[in-house]
Enzyme design. Sequence first.
Site, short mmCIF file in Angstrom:
data_model
loop_
_atom_site.label_atom_id
_atom_site.label_comp_id
_atom_site.label_asym_id
_atom_site.label_seq_id
_atom_site.Cartn_x
_atom_site.Cartn_y
_atom_site.Cartn_z
N ARG A 160 0.83 -1.21 0.00
CA ARG A 160 0.00 0.00 0.00
C ARG A 160 0.87 1.26 0.00
O ARG A 160 0.41 2.36 -0.27
CB ARG A 160 -0.96 -0.02 1.20
CG ARG A 160 -1.93 1.14 1.26
CD ARG A 160 -3.23 0.82 1.96
NE ARG A 160 -3.11 0.03 3.17
CZ ARG A 160 -2.57 0.45 4.32
NH1 ARG A 160 -2.11 1.67 4.42
NH2 ARG A 160 -2.50 -0.34 5.37
N TYR A 208 -12.77 19.12 -16.53
CA TYR A 208 -13.06 17.70 -16.44
C TYR A 208 -14.12 17.50 -15.36
O TYR A 208 -13.95 17.94 -14.23
CB TYR A 208 -11.79 16.90 -16.11
CG TYR A 208 -12.10 15.43 -15.99
CD1 TYR A 208 -12.33 14.67 -17.13
CD2 TYR A 208 -12.23 14.83 -14.75
CE1 TYR A 208 -12.66 13.33 -17.03
CE2 TYR A 208 -12.57 13.48 -14.64
CZ TYR A 208 -12.78 12.74 -15.78
OH TYR A 208 -13.12 11.43 -15.69
N ASP A 267 -3.56 20.50 -14.79
CA ASP A 267 -3.99 19.22 -15.33
C ASP A 267 -3.85 19.32 -16.85
O ASP A 267 -4.70 19.90 -17.52
CB ASP A 267 -5.43 18.94 -14.91
CG ASP A 267 -5.99 17.64 -15.49
OD1 ASP A 267 -5.32 17.03 -16.35
OD2 ASP A 267 -7.11 17.24 -15.09
N LYS A 314 -4.95 8.11 -19.75
CA LYS A 314 -5.13 8.65 -21.09
C LYS A 314 -3.85 8.48 -21.91
O LYS A 314 -3.46 7.37 -22.15
CB LYS A 314 -5.58 10.11 -20.96
CG LYS A 314 -6.69 10.33 -19.90
CD LYS A 314 -8.01 9.70 -20.26
CE LYS A 314 -9.04 9.70 -19.11
NZ LYS A 314 -9.31 11.00 -18.51
C1 LIG Z 1 -9.79 11.47 -17.30
C2 LIG Z 1 -9.40 12.75 -16.73
C3 LIG Z 1 -9.28 12.92 -15.34
C4 LIG Z 1 -9.61 11.81 -14.37
O1 LIG Z 1 -8.75 10.70 -14.53
P1 LIG Z 1 -9.21 9.17 -14.27
O2 LIG Z 1 -7.95 8.42 -14.56
O3 LIG Z 1 -10.34 8.86 -15.20
O4 LIG Z 1 -9.62 9.07 -12.85
C5 LIG Z 1 -8.88 14.16 -14.87
N1 LIG Z 1 -8.64 15.20 -15.71
C6 LIG Z 1 -8.74 15.06 -17.04
C7 LIG Z 1 -8.46 16.24 -17.91
C8 LIG Z 1 -9.13 13.85 -17.59
O5 LIG Z 1 -9.26 13.73 -18.92
#
Ligand SMILES: *Cc1c(COP(=O)(O)O)cnc(C)c1O
Length: 384
Positions: A54, A106, A178, A203
């Site tokens: 963990r 998001y 982000d 992604k």
């Molecule tokens: C998908 C996404 C998230 C969240 O990520 P997960 O891996 O789905 O939890 C946050 N910010 C952006 C811009 C995203 O495309």
Amino acid sequence: MSKTNQKLSAVTRVTQALRYLDPETGAIIPPIQSSATYARDENYDIRKPYYYKRDGNETTSHAEAIIADLEEATDTLLFSSGMSAATAVIDHLEENAHVVVPRAMYHGVLHQFQAYAKKNRLRVSYYEAGNLVELSNSIQDDTLLVWVETPNNPDWAVTDISKAAEIAHAHGAKLLTDCTGTPPCATRALNFGADISMHSATKYLNGHSDVTAGALSVRDTGGYWEDIALTRKLQGTVLQSFDAFLLIRGMRTLFLRVERATENALRISNHFNEHPLIEEVLYPGLVGHTGHKIQKYQTGGLYGGMMSMIVKGTEKTAIDVTRFCNVFYPATSLGGVESLIEHRATVSGPDFPVHPNLLRLSIGIEDADDLINDLEQALERANS
Ligand SMILES: *Cc1c(COP(=O)(O)O)cnc(C)c1O
């Protein structure tokens, strides 16, 4: 200088997973460490750095080292999803802290901020993504965190990270970016002054739609960073080793994939720009996009594969286009090798400010003509 002493480029380092080579066997692929616990040594002392899964493990650390290298970061932490990474940051803020976030972004992260505000855990001010004047006006003397998503969902508005950092820092706030839409082979946010660079590694970083993962990277590993690491440990949101192994494999082709997705997205956006059945194409790679110049600078021309199209007609026309595609999958997420299409208003729900005819496209690495032809036939069918 001998060849081996040459400073290798990031492409080479990431493609070779930081030149992994097992000194005993000569294996060139990092193994999956599946042990959940680690035996103490002969003096009954804990062997560093691993103790219990963990807390982390060798495979996850290896993936973290690759991302830290890409980001030019001091440290990277990998989480079980982008949302658990984002939540660890939001969670570590003190009671009643003030934060500044985009009005549209998001949807999961936005939902999290709204939920914390509702419980009076945080005070949240909103700004229009990409609008630095509004961002600046939303900051208060006690603002702790400015959240920037760039390019921003779902219209891919671009924020000048250096300017946002300047504004945040002038008020003593930290800047989190982000940049999931343009991974660190394209945008290295820490170089532009971000304090925390967040990515949904689900992604582009992984790129094969078979893992959920989230990354946080920093240069300053002071007290708050230890706090965030502790949150990950206590909540058990560390990325598991098998997923880390897949992520390492995915990242080996990161540069190639993002280059190809950019090439495809440029072709598709130019094809549908001024198309009779399309109201507007939103893609920062297009010269006409309001954020084009900044994005050219912030990505070195690697705009990635994320774009949106506003379809002419009714909301039903837009939904029909997603239903009639045969090559694009009608699925959420982004940044995989396969192209996806989604009707954003359906996915983000009624409270989210999005044009009812907006389709979000994640352009993959397939043949661009196949993708263009697929959209053409779906548009034609939706309009007949
Ligand atoms: C998908 C996404 C998230 C969240 O990520 P997960 O891996 O789905 O939890 C946050 N910010 C952006 C811009 C995203 O495309």
